[in-house]
Design a protein around this motif. Structure first.
Motif, PDB file in Angstrom:
ATOM      1  N   PHE A  97       9.614 -14.141   9.229  1.00 33.98           N
ATOM      2  CA  PHE A  97       8.926 -13.831   7.973  1.00 33.98           C
ATOM      3  C   PHE A  97       7.418 -13.750   8.182  1.00 33.98           C
ATOM      4  O   PHE A  97       6.748 -12.872   7.645  1.00 33.98           O
ATOM      5  CB  PHE A  97       9.277 -14.877   6.917  1.00 33.98           C
ATOM      6  CG  PHE A  97       8.632 -14.618   5.589  1.00 33.98           C
ATOM      7  CD1 PHE A  97       9.065 -13.570   4.791  1.00 33.98           C
ATOM      8  CD2 PHE A  97       7.575 -15.397   5.134  1.00 33.98           C
ATOM      9  CE1 PHE A  97       8.471 -13.309   3.577  1.00 33.98           C
ATOM     10  CE2 PHE A  97       6.968 -15.141   3.918  1.00 33.98           C
ATOM     11  CZ  PHE A  97       7.429 -14.096   3.137  1.00 33.98           C
ATOM     12  N   GLN A  98       6.892 -14.686   8.984  1.00 35.17           N
ATOM     13  CA  GLN A  98       5.434 -14.728   9.202  1.00 35.17           C
ATOM     14  C   GLN A  98       4.906 -13.495   9.925  1.00 35.17           C
ATOM     15  O   GLN A  98       3.756 -13.116   9.776  1.00 35.17           O
ATOM     16  CB  GLN A  98       5.067 -15.979   9.997  1.00 35.17           C
ATOM     17  CG  GLN A  98       4.992 -17.207   9.117  1.00 35.17           C
ATOM     18  CD  GLN A  98       4.775 -18.466   9.917  1.00 35.17           C
ATOM     19  OE1 GLN A  98       4.820 -18.456  11.137  1.00 35.17           O
ATOM     20  NE2 GLN A  98       4.555 -19.558   9.219  1.00 35.17           N
ATOM     21  N   SER A  99       5.779 -12.870  10.734  1.00 37.21           N
ATOM     22  CA  SER A  99       5.304 -11.710  11.497  1.00 37.21           C
ATOM     23  C   SER A  99       5.282 -10.436  10.658  1.00 37.21           C
ATOM     24  O   SER A  99       4.827  -9.394  11.104  1.00 37.21           O
ATOM     25  CB  SER A  99       6.181 -11.508  12.730  1.00 37.21           C
ATOM     26  OG  SER A  99       7.477 -11.159  12.328  1.00 37.21           O
ATOM     27  N   VAL A 101       3.548  -8.631   8.292  1.00 36.66           N
ATOM     28  CA  VAL A 101       2.334  -8.390   7.505  1.00 36.66           C
ATOM     29  C   VAL A 101       2.009  -6.903   7.544  1.00 36.66           C
ATOM     30  O   VAL A 101       2.368  -6.208   8.478  1.00 36.66           O
ATOM     31  CB  VAL A 101       1.123  -9.208   8.023  1.00 36.66           C
ATOM     32  CG1 VAL A 101       1.176 -10.642   7.566  1.00 36.66           C
ATOM     33  CG2 VAL A 101       1.044  -9.140   9.528  1.00 36.66           C
ATOM     34  N   GLY A 102       1.362  -6.426   6.521  1.00 34.73           N
ATOM     35  CA  GLY A 102       0.947  -5.038   6.518  1.00 34.73           C
ATOM     36  C   GLY A 102       1.998  -4.057   6.068  1.00 34.73           C
ATOM     37  O   GLY A 102       1.857  -2.854   6.271  1.00 34.73           O
ATOM     38  N   ASP A 103       3.085  -4.543   5.452  1.00 33.14           N
ATOM     39  CA  ASP A 103       4.091  -3.625   4.914  1.00 33.14           C
ATOM     40  C   ASP A 103       3.602  -3.013   3.613  1.00 33.14           C
ATOM     41  O   ASP A 103       2.598  -3.427   3.053  1.00 33.14           O
ATOM     42  CB  ASP A 103       5.382  -4.390   4.609  1.00 33.14           C
ATOM     43  CG  ASP A 103       6.082  -4.829   5.865  1.00 33.14           C
ATOM     44  OD1 ASP A 103       6.131  -4.027   6.798  1.00 33.14           O
ATOM     45  OD2 ASP A 103       6.566  -5.977   5.893  1.00 33.14           O
ATOM     46  N   LYS A 104       4.391  -2.050   3.107  1.00 35.40           N
ATOM     47  CA  LYS A 104       4.106  -1.538   1.771  1.00 35.40           C
ATOM     48  C   LYS A 104       4.309  -2.691   0.790  1.00 35.40           C
ATOM     49  O   LYS A 104       5.126  -3.582   1.044  1.00 35.40           O
ATOM     50  CB  LYS A 104       5.092  -0.425   1.424  1.00 35.40           C
ATOM     51  CG  LYS A 104       4.857   0.825   2.223  1.00 35.40           C
ATOM     52  CD  LYS A 104       5.923   1.843   1.923  1.00 35.40           C
ATOM     53  CE  LYS A 104       5.686   3.078   2.784  1.00 35.40           C
ATOM     54  NZ  LYS A 104       6.680   4.102   2.583  1.00 35.40           N
ATOM     55  N   MET A 105       3.586  -2.626  -0.334  1.00 36.33           N
ATOM     56  CA  MET A 105       3.645  -3.746  -1.268  1.00 36.33           C
ATOM     57  C   MET A 105       5.077  -4.034  -1.733  1.00 36.33           C
ATOM     58  O   MET A 105       5.502  -5.182  -1.810  1.00 36.33           O
ATOM     59  CB  MET A 105       2.746  -3.455  -2.470  1.00 36.33           C
ATOM     60  CG  MET A 105       2.512  -4.668  -3.333  1.00 36.33           C
ATOM     61  SD  MET A 105       1.453  -4.281  -4.719  1.00 36.33           S
ATOM     62  CE  MET A 105      -0.142  -4.436  -3.978  1.00 36.33           C
ATOM     63  N   LEU A 106       5.838  -2.956  -2.013  1.00 31.65           N
ATOM     64  CA  LEU A 106       7.210  -3.145  -2.492  1.00 31.65           C
ATOM     65  C   LEU A 106       8.074  -3.801  -1.418  1.00 31.65           C
ATOM     66  O   LEU A 106       8.831  -4.732  -1.709  1.00 31.65           O
ATOM     67  CB  LEU A 106       7.810  -1.797  -2.929  1.00 31.65           C
ATOM     68  CG  LEU A 106       9.228  -1.846  -3.483  1.00 31.65           C
ATOM     69  CD1 LEU A 106       9.322  -2.735  -4.719  1.00 31.65           C
ATOM     70  CD2 LEU A 106       9.723  -0.438  -3.834  1.00 31.65           C
ATOM     71  N   ASN A 108       7.011  -5.620   1.017  1.00 33.12           N
ATOM     72  CA  ASN A 108       6.510  -6.976   1.186  1.00 33.12           C
ATOM     73  C   ASN A 108       7.058  -7.906   0.101  1.00 33.12           C
ATOM     74  O   ASN A 108       7.467  -9.032   0.385  1.00 33.12           O
ATOM     75  CB  ASN A 108       4.982  -6.913   1.130  1.00 33.12           C
ATOM     76  CG  ASN A 108       4.344  -8.159   1.662  1.00 33.12           C
ATOM     77  OD1 ASN A 108       4.257  -9.136   0.953  1.00 33.12           O
ATOM     78  ND2 ASN A 108       3.910  -8.131   2.912  1.00 33.12           N
ATOM     79  N   LEU A 109       7.088  -7.387  -1.132  1.00 36.22           N
ATOM     80  CA  LEU A 109       7.618  -8.193  -2.235  1.00 36.22           C
ATOM     81  C   LEU A 109       9.108  -8.449  -2.043  1.00 36.22           C
ATOM     82  O   LEU A 109       9.588  -9.560  -2.265  1.00 36.22           O
ATOM     83  CB  LEU A 109       7.379  -7.487  -3.577  1.00 36.22           C
ATOM     84  CG  LEU A 109       6.002  -7.672  -4.205  1.00 36.22           C
ATOM     85  CD1 LEU A 109       5.885  -6.823  -5.464  1.00 36.22           C
ATOM     86  CD2 LEU A 109       5.732  -9.131  -4.549  1.00 36.22           C
ATOM     87  N   ALA A 112       9.480 -11.042   0.509  1.00 39.80           N
ATOM     88  CA  ALA A 112       9.065 -12.356  -0.013  1.00 39.80           C
ATOM     89  C   ALA A 112      10.127 -12.910  -0.962  1.00 39.80           C
ATOM     90  O   ALA A 112      10.412 -14.114  -0.950  1.00 39.80           O
ATOM     91  CB  ALA A 112       7.728 -12.232  -0.731  1.00 39.80           C
ATOM     92  N   LEU A 184       6.835  -9.747 -10.509  1.00 40.95           N
ATOM     93  CA  LEU A 184       5.839  -8.820  -9.942  1.00 40.95           C
ATOM     94  C   LEU A 184       6.496  -7.516  -9.505  1.00 40.95           C
ATOM     95  O   LEU A 184       5.978  -6.434  -9.739  1.00 40.95           O
ATOM     96  CB  LEU A 184       5.158  -9.462  -8.727  1.00 40.95           C
ATOM     97  CG  LEU A 184       4.018 -10.426  -8.986  1.00 40.95           C
ATOM     98  CD1 LEU A 184       3.550 -11.035  -7.675  1.00 40.95           C
ATOM     99  CD2 LEU A 184       2.849  -9.717  -9.650  1.00 40.95           C
ATOM    100  N   LEU A 188       5.902  -3.693 -10.703  1.00 40.70           N
ATOM    101  CA  LEU A 188       5.528  -2.637  -9.761  1.00 40.70           C
ATOM    102  C   LEU A 188       6.436  -1.411  -9.883  1.00 40.70           C
ATOM    103  O   LEU A 188       5.962  -0.283  -9.899  1.00 40.70           O
ATOM    104  CB  LEU A 188       5.577  -3.182  -8.323  1.00 40.70           C
ATOM    105  CG  LEU A 188       5.244  -2.205  -7.192  1.00 40.70           C
ATOM    106  CD1 LEU A 188       3.801  -1.723  -7.299  1.00 40.70           C
ATOM    107  CD2 LEU A 188       5.442  -2.852  -5.830  1.00 40.70           C
TER     108      LEU A 188
END
Lengths: 193, 163
Positions: A97-99, A101-106, A108-109, A112, A184, A188
């Motif tokens: 999960f920590q690796s 980063v930098g995905d599209k917001m959707l 990434n959400l 998460a 969120l 979106l």
């Protein structure tokens, strides 16, 4: 004021320094924080792993040395060994999960939300697994050995309180976080008419 | 990627794209303590993201992605008053004056929901619908509808300011 006016005002900010940044300490702070967060997470997991390795070895050793094939000792040893597996699996998931980063917001959400859901389920499972598992084994063993009810009762109450507090924490932290993320994502992706 | 290369890129991002970070920080956090906290969180995520950065997308797009994703999930922390904290601040408030309407604009953006704040920042920084759709992961038509709604809302609010 129309949007173009707002844009002009906004552009002023891009061309001037609005804050003073202490750049030298930024990297220093990042290094410290990354290392300390990593160390904190790892040390808790390492502590749980070490305890469970110790418990597994001691219980198996007692059972083998005393030639005592008590179900309780074996169950507890298996239980402790499985806990090690659980912690290692959880650590693997955390690294994965920590690796991300930098995905599209959707994306990434979604990740998460998935992570928060897994975390909530894991905590729930761990809670039921540990409290009910350990609790049931410990209490049944105490009853079999005819230990006084006045000793069994406080232990049983402590376990029930631990279970309730754990459930509360799980609902108020993990599930709340997951619900906020879902909210969120809804905001979106919702199509506005 | 070597650590030296990572540090070099990180420093150049901080130097060249500082305004992006400040804008995002300002609309997602209110007081200076929170801004410092969020700034720290974003820079940590930027640092971690460097090995994943591919030259396929622009640096600004990447920085926006990482910073917005971080700001969206960031939560204000409860903190005790700590006088030593002041000396450790990473960002400090400016001495110079800004445009009188800039504070109003920031205030209005900060009143929007977290998703609309991201869209507004991207819109004001001149990103096209296609770029926004790439950063956010939603369709360009959905971006367009949302942006129009935000524009109407901000223009309505500005009428209150002038009246």
């Amino acid at each position: 004021m129309n949007i173009q006016d707002m844009q002009k005002i906004w552009d002023i900010e891009s061309n001037q320094t609005l804050y003073v940044l202490d750049e030298a300490s930024v990297l220093n702070r990042i290094n410290k924080k990354v290392i300390s967060a990593e160390r904190r997470a790892n040390s808790t997991e390492n502590f749980i792993i070490a305890i469970n390795i110790f418990v597994t070895i001691v219980l198996f050793a007692i059972a083998i040395l005393n030639d005592n094939l008590g179900t309780w000792e074996y169950l507890m040893a298996i239980f402790a060994a499985l806990t090690i597996g659980f912690v290692l699996y959880y650590r693997k998931k955390r690294y994965e999960f920590q690796s991300q980063v930098g995905d599209k917001m959707l994306d990434n959400l979604n990740k998460a939300i998935h992570h928060a859901t897994v975390q909530a389920k894991m905590t729930d499972l761990f809670l039921i697994w540990y409290i009910i598992g350990v609790g049931a084994l410990t209490l049944s063993n105490m009853i079999i050995q005819n230990i006084s009810i006045w000793l069994i009762l406080p232990i049983a109450i402590t376990m029930v309180i631990g279970f309730i507090v754990g459930r509360w924490e799980q609902r108020s932290i993990h599930e709340k976080k997951r619900d906020e993320l879902i909210d969120l994502r809804t905001k979106l992706v919702e199509e506005v008419n | 990627m070597t650590k030296e290369k990572q540090e070099e890129l990180f420093h150049s991002w901080l130097t060249d794209h500082k305004p992006i970070l400040y804008k995002i920080i300002r609309v997602y956090s209110q007081d200076l303590d929170d801004q410092n906290d969020l700034f720290q969180e974003i820079t940590i995520q930027l640092w971690k993201s460097i090995p994943n950065f591919k030259a396929q997308c622009l640096e600004t797009t990447w920085i926006y992605r990482v910073a917005l994703n971080t700001a969206l999930k960031w939560k204000k922390k409860a903190r005790k008053n700590n006088p030593e904290q002041i000396t450790e601040d990473l960002i400090k408030e400016p001495a110079e004056n800004t445009h009188p309407h800039l504070d109003w604009l920031y205030h209005e953006i900060s009143l929007l929901n977290k998703i609309d704040r991201s869209l507004t920042l991207l819109m004001l920084d001149g990103f096209g619908y296609k770029d926004m759709s790439e950063i956010l992961g939603i369709t360009t038509s959905n971006v367009g509808v949302k942006i129009n709604r935000i524009k109407i809302h901000l223009q309505e609010r500005s009428k209150l300011l002038t009246s």
